[in-house]
Design a protein around this motif. Structure first.
Motif, mmCIF file in Angstrom:
data_model
loop_
_atom_site.group_PDB
_atom_site.id
_atom_site.type_symbol
_atom_site.label_atom_id
_atom_site.label_comp_id
_atom_site.label_asym_id
_atom_site.label_seq_id
_atom_site.Cartn_x
_atom_site.Cartn_y
_atom_site.Cartn_z
ATOM 1 N N GLN A 75 -9.645 0.505 16.683
ATOM 2 C CA GLN A 75 -11.087 0.260 16.711
ATOM 3 C C GLN A 75 -11.727 0.360 15.333
ATOM 4 O OE1 GLN A 75 -11.429 3.360 19.936
ATOM 5 N NE2 GLN A 75 -13.004 1.965 20.691
ATOM 6 N N LEU A 76 -10.952 0.724 14.332
ATOM 7 C CA LEU A 76 -11.483 0.973 12.995
ATOM 8 C C LEU A 76 -10.728 0.163 11.949
ATOM 9 C CD1 LEU A 76 -11.823 4.833 13.330
ATOM 10 C CD2 LEU A 76 -13.730 3.222 13.141
ATOM 11 N N GLY A 77 -11.383 -0.024 10.814
ATOM 12 C CA GLY A 77 -10.757 -0.674 9.671
ATOM 13 C C GLY A 77 -10.948 0.192 8.437
ATOM 14 N N MET A 78 -11.701 -0.312 7.485
ATOM 15 C CA MET A 78 -11.963 0.446 6.265
ATOM 16 C C MET A 78 -12.880 1.626 6.559
ATOM 17 S SD MET A 78 -13.401 -0.958 2.639
ATOM 18 C CE MET A 78 -13.874 0.179 1.327
ATOM 19 N N GLY A 87 3.846 8.286 -7.065
ATOM 20 C CA GLY A 87 4.280 8.382 -5.673
ATOM 21 C C GLY A 87 3.327 9.135 -4.765
ATOM 22 N N LEU A 88 2.055 9.214 -5.144
ATOM 23 C CA LEU A 88 1.084 9.989 -4.371
ATOM 24 C C LEU A 88 0.260 9.131 -3.418
ATOM 25 C CD1 LEU A 88 -0.260 12.351 -7.201
ATOM 26 C CD2 LEU A 88 1.793 12.585 -5.784
ATOM 27 N N GLY A 89 0.565 7.863 -3.297
ATOM 28 C CA GLY A 89 -0.260 6.939 -2.538
ATOM 29 C C GLY A 89 -0.414 7.285 -1.074
ATOM 30 N N GLU A 90 0.592 7.899 -0.473
ATOM 31 C CA GLU A 90 0.503 8.226 0.949
ATOM 32 C C GLU A 90 -0.374 9.440 1.221
ATOM 33 O OE1 GLU A 90 4.298 8.510 2.806
ATOM 34 O OE2 GLU A 90 4.789 6.398 2.445
ATOM 35 N N GLN A 91 -0.815 10.138 0.166
ATOM 36 C CA GLN A 91 -1.657 11.337 0.336
ATOM 37 C C GLN A 91 -2.980 11.223 -0.405
ATOM 38 O OE1 GLN A 91 2.219 13.458 -0.682
ATOM 39 N NE2 GLN A 91 0.948 15.157 0.021
ATOM 40 N N SER A 94 -16.043 -1.294 -2.470
ATOM 41 C CA SER A 94 -15.775 -2.619 -1.911
ATOM 42 C C SER A 94 -15.988 -3.741 -2.923
ATOM 43 C CB SER A 94 -16.676 -2.864 -0.699
ATOM 44 O OG SER A 94 -16.413 -1.941 0.327
ATOM 45 N N THR A 95 -17.074 -3.659 -3.686
ATOM 46 C CA THR A 95 -17.448 -4.790 -4.541
ATOM 47 C C THR A 95 -16.830 -4.757 -5.927
ATOM 48 O OG1 THR A 95 -19.458 -3.660 -5.312
ATOM 49 C CG2 THR A 95 -19.648 -5.051 -3.326
ATOM 50 N N GLU A 96 -16.428 -3.572 -6.408
ATOM 51 C CA GLU A 96 -15.898 -3.473 -7.766
ATOM 52 C C GLU A 96 -14.496 -2.885 -7.832
ATOM 53 O OE1 GLU A 96 -18.667 -1.974 -10.738
ATOM 54 O OE2 GLU A 96 -20.319 -2.180 -9.295
ATOM 55 N N LEU A 97 -14.276 -1.742 -7.156
ATOM 56 C CA LEU A 97 -12.992 -1.058 -7.309
ATOM 57 C C LEU A 97 -11.838 -1.851 -6.687
ATOM 58 C CD1 LEU A 97 -11.388 1.486 -8.207
ATOM 59 C CD2 LEU A 97 -11.773 2.361 -5.899
ATOM 60 N N ILE A 98 -11.978 -2.243 -5.435
ATOM 61 C CA ILE A 98 -10.876 -2.942 -4.773
ATOM 62 C C ILE A 98 -10.534 -4.260 -5.478
ATOM 63 C CG2 ILE A 98 -10.173 -4.087 -2.627
ATOM 64 C CD1 ILE A 98 -11.526 -1.806 -1.100
ATOM 65 N N PRO A 99 -11.531 -5.076 -5.876
ATOM 66 C CA PRO A 99 -11.171 -6.271 -6.650
ATOM 67 C C PRO A 99 -10.429 -5.955 -7.943
ATOM 68 C CG PRO A 99 -13.384 -6.497 -5.789
ATOM 69 C CD PRO A 99 -12.962 -5.082 -5.505
ATOM 70 N N LEU A 100 -10.787 -4.862 -8.618
ATOM 71 C CA LEU A 100 -10.101 -4.508 -9.856
ATOM 72 C C LEU A 100 -8.685 -4.019 -9.584
ATOM 73 C CD1 LEU A 100 -10.181 -4.340 -12.885
ATOM 74 C CD2 LEU A 100 -11.355 -2.125 -12.710
ATOM 75 N N LEU A 101 -8.507 -3.264 -8.507
ATOM 76 C CA LEU A 101 -7.156 -2.845 -8.138
ATOM 77 C C LEU A 101 -6.274 -4.060 -7.850
ATOM 78 C CD1 LEU A 101 -7.940 0.188 -5.790
ATOM 79 C CD2 LEU A 101 -6.819 0.301 -8.022
ATOM 80 N N ARG A 102 -6.820 -5.033 -7.145
ATOM 81 C CA ARG A 102 -6.060 -6.264 -6.882
ATOM 82 C C ARG A 102 -5.717 -6.973 -8.188
ATOM 83 N NH1 ARG A 102 -9.951 -7.499 -1.925
ATOM 84 N NH2 ARG A 102 -8.586 -6.912 -0.182
ATOM 85 N N ALA A 103 -6.697 -7.043 -9.073
ATOM 86 C CA ALA A 103 -6.465 -7.714 -10.353
ATOM 87 C C ALA A 103 -5.416 -6.999 -11.190
ATOM 88 C CB ALA A 103 -7.782 -7.817 -11.130
ATOM 89 N N ILE A 114 -3.574 -1.578 -0.602
ATOM 90 C CA ILE A 114 -5.019 -1.536 -0.389
ATOM 91 C C ILE A 114 -5.330 -1.077 1.033
ATOM 92 C CG2 ILE A 114 -7.132 -2.920 -0.285
ATOM 93 C CD1 ILE A 114 -6.154 -2.585 -3.147
ATOM 94 N N LEU A 115 -4.624 -1.647 2.005
ATOM 95 C CA LEU A 115 -4.831 -1.250 3.400
ATOM 96 C C LEU A 115 -4.458 0.211 3.610
ATOM 97 C CD1 LEU A 115 -3.493 -4.420 5.246
ATOM 98 C CD2 LEU A 115 -5.870 -3.675 5.062
ATOM 99 N N GLN A 116 -3.402 0.649 2.957
ATOM 100 C CA GLN A 116 -3.004 2.050 3.086
ATOM 101 C C GLN A 116 -4.088 2.969 2.552
ATOM 102 O OE1 GLN A 116 -0.006 3.542 0.344
ATOM 103 N NE2 GLN A 116 0.942 4.706 1.988
ATOM 104 N N LEU A 117 -4.610 2.680 1.366
ATOM 105 C CA LEU A 117 -5.566 3.565 0.707
ATOM 106 C C LEU A 117 -6.910 3.612 1.426
ATOM 107 C CD1 LEU A 117 -4.941 2.658 -3.043
ATOM 108 C CD2 LEU A 117 -4.217 4.735 -1.856
ATOM 109 N N PHE A 118 -7.362 2.480 1.947
ATOM 110 C CA PHE A 118 -8.735 2.399 2.445
ATOM 111 C C PHE A 118 -8.843 2.274 3.964
ATOM 112 C CE2 PHE A 118 -8.693 0.882 -1.947
ATOM 113 C CZ PHE A 118 -9.590 1.782 -2.508
#
Length: 305
Positions: A15-18, A242-246, A273-282, A290-294
């Motif tokens: 029922q949830l996303g970000m 290796g800290l991404g899962e926490q 949403s508007t700045e950080l995630i696009p920069l991480l993708r870039a 991205i899905l894991q983190l957010f």
């Protein structure tokens, strides 16, 4: 099955996303003994904060974690009013902040009374709102945990063991976090159900690793308060370690402040949403990360049976 407990009831991962794991709708950083502490007109709060929620809804955010706890003006009724006005779930904590933001009744309560209070809010309802607390929010002093803060933490650990609720603590120094984890383990709790809030404030990255190595969550929650490139660099360092899962990521923004005229000027919850995630993708972060983190990490951290 695990659920996040919110102002709109319990919600499953489907029922949830970000999810934004560290924000504020209403905060009063005056101490509880100050005149007018925690007081505001509901209509005024709605006028200021509903547009902030609607802005992130339009960006696909599906829930927000309220981090205002006892001692810093938690108003579960106002969280509920904003939630109902927007049909947007808000996850509200039980618990209490650090000294000197601790109300008189908490000072005089013993560990059993604090445990019973937190347990009731986690399993029945917060005050007379009709919804349950979703987690436990605490704090500890920068120079070390005080005896009163330790008593609150022991009671919180008992409530967490009983309910599987997450304990999150505003703790600036990593060494104090390690002391908190010692108390949790001595009380029979699990570091895996502890969140080190404001981990980015600890300059020694080795302590970020050490906290995670104990099994705890770490949180970088100053996005928008510093240049987004700086947040990106730290997140990439954590991923490389290796800290991404926490790891949880948020703004620590908002909010209606009753100490200011008309609640002040809120800082939007949109920068992730508007700045950080696009920069991480870039910078080459894969979509699944991205899905894991957010999406996945916030649900895993705040969900319980």
């Amino acid at each position: 099955m695990r659920y996040i407990y919110s102002t709109l009831g319990k919600l499953s991962a489907e029922q949830l996303g970000m999810i934004l794991p560290h924000e504020h709708v209403f905060v009063d950083l005056r101490t509880p003994d100050k005149p007018g502490y925690g007081q505001a007109d509901t209509a005024s709060v709605l006028a200021l904060m509903v547009p902030q929620i609607e802005a992130i809804q339009a960006l696909g955010v599906t829930a927000l974690v309220e981090c205002s706890t006892g001692g810093v003006g938690r108003r579960a009724d106002l969280d509920l009013a904003v939630s109902l006005a927007t049909n947007f779930p808000i996850v509200v904590p039980t618990g209490n902040y650090r000294e000197p933001w601790i109300p008189a009744w908490v000072h005089s309560a013993d560990e059993d009374e604090l445990f019973n209070w937190m347990l009731a809010e986690l399993t029945t309802e917060i005050e007379q709102t009709g919804f349950r607390a979703g987690w436990i929010k605490l704090s500890a002093g920068d120079d070390g945990i005080t005896p009163l803060e330790a008593r609150i933490l022991r009671a919180a650990t008992r409530a967490a063991v009983e309910t599987d609720a997450l304990i999150g603590s505003h703790t600036i120094r990593g060494s104090v976090v390690m002391d908190q984890l010692d108390i949790i383990e001595a009380q029979g709790g699990s570091p895996a159900r502890f969140l080190s809030i404001h981990t980015q404030a600890e300059p020694d990255f080795a302590l970020h690793r050490a906290i995670a190595a104990r099994g705890a969550w770490i949180e970088y929650d100053n996005v928008g308060a510093v240049p987004v490139a700086e947040s990106t660099d730290l997140i990439l360092r954590a991923l490389d370690a290796g800290l991404g899962e926490q790891l949880l990521i948020s703004h620590d923004r908002g909010w209606y402040d009753p100490a200011l005229p008309n609640g002040g000027v809120p800082k939007p919850y949109t920068v992730v949403s508007t700045e950080l995630i696009p920069l991480l993708r870039a910078r080459g972060v894969p979509e699944d990360t991205i899905l894991q983190l957010f999406h996945r990490n916030p649900f895993r951290a705040f969900s319980r049976h």
